[in-house]
Design a protein around this motif. Structure first.
Motif, PDB file in Angstrom:
ATOM      1  N   GLN A 253      -6.888  -5.415  -4.597  1.00 14.76           N
ATOM      2  CA  GLN A 253      -7.586  -4.145  -4.788  1.00 14.76           C
ATOM      3  C   GLN A 253      -8.553  -4.207  -3.997  1.00 14.76           C
TER       4      GLN A 253
ATOM      5  N   SER B   9     -11.984   3.970  -6.986  1.00 12.30           N
ATOM      6  CA  SER B   9     -11.550   3.073  -8.134  1.00 12.30           C
ATOM      7  C   SER B   9     -11.416   1.992  -6.603  1.00 12.30           C
TER       8      SER B   9
ATOM      9  N   ARG C 137      -3.123   4.078  -2.334  1.00  8.95           N
ATOM     10  CA  ARG C 137      -2.983   3.231  -3.710  1.00  8.95           C
ATOM     11  C   ARG C 137      -2.779   1.454  -2.735  1.00  8.95           C
ATOM     12  N   SER C 138      -3.721   0.276  -3.072  1.00  6.40           N
ATOM     13  CA  SER C 138      -3.372  -0.582  -3.400  1.00  6.40           C
ATOM     14  C   SER C 138      -2.351  -0.346  -3.985  1.00  6.40           C
ATOM     15  N   LEU C 139      -1.237  -1.238  -4.613  1.00  9.33           N
ATOM     16  CA  LEU C 139      -0.520  -1.193  -5.736  1.00  9.33           C
ATOM     17  C   LEU C 139      -0.463  -2.879  -5.904  1.00  9.33           C
ATOM     18  N   ASP C 140      -0.762  -4.371  -5.494  1.00  8.91           N
ATOM     19  CA  ASP C 140      -0.826  -5.119  -5.765  1.00  8.91           C
ATOM     20  C   ASP C 140      -1.724  -5.870  -6.129  1.00  8.91           C
TER      21      ASP C 140
ATOM     22  N   LYS D 253      -6.622  -7.400   2.458  1.00 11.22           N
ATOM     23  CA  LYS D 253      -6.297  -8.254   0.926  1.00 11.22           C
ATOM     24  C   LYS D 253      -7.923  -9.066   0.958  1.00 11.22           C
TER      25      LYS D 253
ATOM     26  N   VAL E  23       1.057  -1.315  -0.048  1.00  9.04           N
ATOM     27  CA  VAL E  23       0.190   0.564  -0.170  1.00  9.04           C
ATOM     28  C   VAL E  23       1.447   1.042   0.122  1.00  9.04           C
TER      29      VAL E  23
ATOM     30  N   THR F 131      -8.386   0.371  -6.673  1.00 10.70           N
ATOM     31  CA  THR F 131      -6.932   0.550  -6.070  1.00 10.70           C
ATOM     32  C   THR F 131      -6.300   1.838  -5.626  1.00 10.70           C
TER      33      THR F 131
ATOM     34  N   GLU G  10     -15.499   1.950  -1.738  1.00 12.21           N
ATOM     35  CA  GLU G  10     -15.396   1.233  -3.412  1.00 12.21           C
ATOM     36  C   GLU G  10     -16.896   1.890  -3.611  1.00 12.21           C
TER      37      GLU G  10
ATOM     38  N   HIS H  76     -13.531   6.955  -3.184  1.00 15.20           N
ATOM     39  CA  HIS H  76     -12.779   5.598  -2.991  1.00 15.20           C
ATOM     40  C   HIS H  76     -13.618   5.591  -4.290  1.00 15.20           C
TER      41      HIS H  76
END
Lengths: 116, 114
Positions: A29, A73, A24-27, A98, A4, A75, A52, A71
């Motif tokens: 959703q 998206s 942002r959550s990088l890897d 996650k 994150v 990510t 979201e 929120h």
């Protein structure tokens, strides 16, 4: 693991201006993200739950018109501190659970806000 | 409602000594329990967690914690402290139902002296 990120890591602004902080959550959703505030040498206090596609849920005592959460998206969540004042100076941290590991929240590195 | 109590805002140990950070919780339902570590001006890093199963949980950096339901405790230990362990440690509890929020303790600052 899960990563994150937060941007910016540090921001200084004048009283009365607005500041936007991104999480942002990088890897993975994240349909839900959490925003915390931490004063020096104190614990984390949950400010709001970012959802979201729907409105954020604010904790008691947190002004939703002052701390705007979007929120946009799966990510990205943003926290905007509107009309910032010196008392808003703090360390803001976001986290996201996650999928498949709902019991664990992954935290961003935090954003240090200083309002002059 | 859940709550977490961390006894001792500061714990000081010598390098090589046992580390014991205490955490007691209250929860009306079976909890998920966590220990996080925070280094200065950084976010939180997960050390370990208990969800179900074995009550002795091993985490990163040599830390472990034991869930004791009868004592409502989840104390964090490490057999031998390193200088790099100096940080703030937070215990947290969460209901084991859905995306419920984490409730944090007030934190314990671990100081490690040479």
């Amino acid at each position: 693991g899960a990563v994150v990120s937060q941007h910016p890591s540090r921001v200084i602004c004048k009283s009365g201006t607005s500041v936007k902080i991104e999480c942002r959550s990088l890897d993975f959703q994240a349909t839900t993200m959490f925003w915390y505030r931490q004063f020096p040498k104190q614990s984390l206090m949950l400010m709001a739950t970012s959802n979201e596609g729907s409105k954020a849920t604010y904790e008691q005592g947190v002004e939703k018109d002052k701390f705007l959460i979007n929120h946009a998206s799966l990510t990205l969540s943003t926290l905007t501190v509107t009309s910032a004042h010196p008392e808003d100076s703090s360390f803001y941290i976001c986290s996201a659970p996650k999928a498949g590991g709902q019991e664990t929240q992954y935290f961003g590195p935090g954003t240090r806000l200083l309002v002059l | 409602a859940q709550s977490v109590t961390q006894l001792g805002s500061h714990v000081s140990v010598s390098e090589g000594a046992l580390v014991l950070l205490r955490c007691n919780y209250s929860s009306s339902v079976p909890p998920y329990l966590f220990w996080y570590v925070q280094y200065p001006n950084q976010g939180l890093q997960l050390l370990l967690k208990y969800t179900t199963g074995a009550t002795l949980v091993k985490g990163i950096n040599g830390f472990e914690a034991e869930f004791k339901k009868s004592e409502t405790s989840f104390h964090l230990t490490k057999p031998s402290a390193h200088m790099s362990d100096a940080a703030e440690y937070f215990c947290a509890v969460k209901e084991n139902t859905g995306f419920q929020k984490l409730v944090f303790g007030t934190g314990t600052r671990l100081l490690v002296s040479p």
